[in-house]
Design an enzyme around this catalytic site. Structure first.
Site, PDB file in Angstrom:
ATOM      1  N   CYS A 174       0.178   1.911  -7.043  1.00 53.78           N
ATOM      2  CA  CYS A 174       1.173   2.116  -8.093  1.00 53.78           C
ATOM      3  C   CYS A 174       1.082   1.073  -9.198  1.00 53.78           C
ATOM      4  CB  CYS A 174       2.567   2.058  -7.482  1.00 53.78           C
ATOM      5  SG  CYS A 174       2.855   0.491  -6.659  1.00 53.78           S
ATOM      6  N   ASP A 180       2.158  -1.949  -8.975  1.00 52.86           N
ATOM      7  CA  ASP A 180       3.249  -2.919  -8.882  1.00 52.86           C
ATOM      8  C   ASP A 180       2.721  -4.279  -8.436  1.00 52.86           C
ATOM      9  OD1 ASP A 180       4.997  -1.025  -9.673  1.00 52.86           O
ATOM     10  OD2 ASP A 180       5.768  -0.567  -7.689  1.00 52.86           O
ATOM     11  N   CYS A 239       9.047  -1.129  -7.489  1.00 53.80           N
ATOM     12  CA  CYS A 239      10.056  -0.117  -7.219  1.00 53.80           C
ATOM     13  C   CYS A 239      11.191  -0.688  -6.370  1.00 53.80           C
ATOM     14  CB  CYS A 239       9.407   1.042  -6.488  1.00 53.80           C
ATOM     15  SG  CYS A 239       8.846   0.554  -4.860  1.00 53.80           S
ATOM     16  N   CYS A 283       4.964   0.163   0.139  1.00 62.09           N
ATOM     17  CA  CYS A 283       5.582  -0.855  -0.709  1.00 62.09           C
ATOM     18  C   CYS A 283       5.917  -2.106   0.091  1.00 62.09           C
ATOM     19  CB  CYS A 283       6.864  -0.329  -1.333  1.00 62.09           C
ATOM     20  SG  CYS A 283       6.685   1.287  -2.093  1.00 62.09           S
TER      21      CYS A 283
HETATM   22 FE1  FES Z   1       4.843   0.449  -6.020  1.00 61.73          FE
HETATM   23 FE2  FES Z   1       6.689   0.782  -4.287  1.00 61.73          FE
HETATM   24  S1  FES Z   1       5.922   2.270  -5.613  1.00 61.73           S
HETATM   25  S2  FES Z   1       5.510  -0.979  -4.589  1.00 61.73           S
END
Ligand code: FES
Length: 142
Positions: A34, A36, A59, A103
């Site tokens: 993602c 992140d 998220c 995540c």
């Molecule tokens: Fe990226 Fe949760 S969607 S860490």
């Protein structure tokens, strides 16, 4: 997708958010799926993690897992922090929706990266095996 009350509580009011300017170790990891990013800062004294803070551009699950994972390692010996698995973090949150479990891996990885950074900066010898991806309970379910 349903979040447990604990996830929502930690997301709404995350603990240990921020930065430690004179951190002894910093771990930054990214989630390839993602994009992140999570950054964890630790202070260490006599092998104990005396303080920990995190910043997550992620998220709700990433924020909730960082919040509870940092709570779980604060004041604990490094050896214990290294044993923290994403599974234990997810359990502490009363579960995560299956698609969000990846995540939670970020928190475990960022903690390990911060400890490794601390060891490297201080010339402390360690067993490389500790930080091998295979030993990180990394779920390749991205
Ligand atoms: Fe990226 Fe949760 S969607 S860490």
């Amino acid at each position: 997708m349903e979040y447990s009350a604990k996830v929502l509580e930690h997301f709404a009011n995350p603990h240990n958010v921020g930065k430690i300017d004179d951190a002894d170790g910093i771990g930054e990891v990214g989630n390839a799926k993602c994009g992140d990013i999570m950054k964890i800062y630790i202070k260490v004294q006599d092998d104990v993690i005396t303080d920990v803070k995190f910043n997550t551009y992620g998220c709700a699950s990433a924020i909730a897992t960082s919040s509870i994972a940092t709570d779980m390692i604060k004041g604990k010996p490094i050896s214990e922090a290294l044993k923290l698995t994403n599974k234990a973090v997810v359990e502490a949150l009363d579960g995560l929706p299956a698609v969000k479990v990846h995540c939670s891996v970020l928190a475990e990885e960022a903690i390990k990266a911060a400890v490794k950074d601390y060891y490297d900066k201080n010339g402390i010898k360690y067993d490389e095996e500790l930080f091998k991806p295979d030993n990180c309970h990394y779920t390749h379910e991205h």
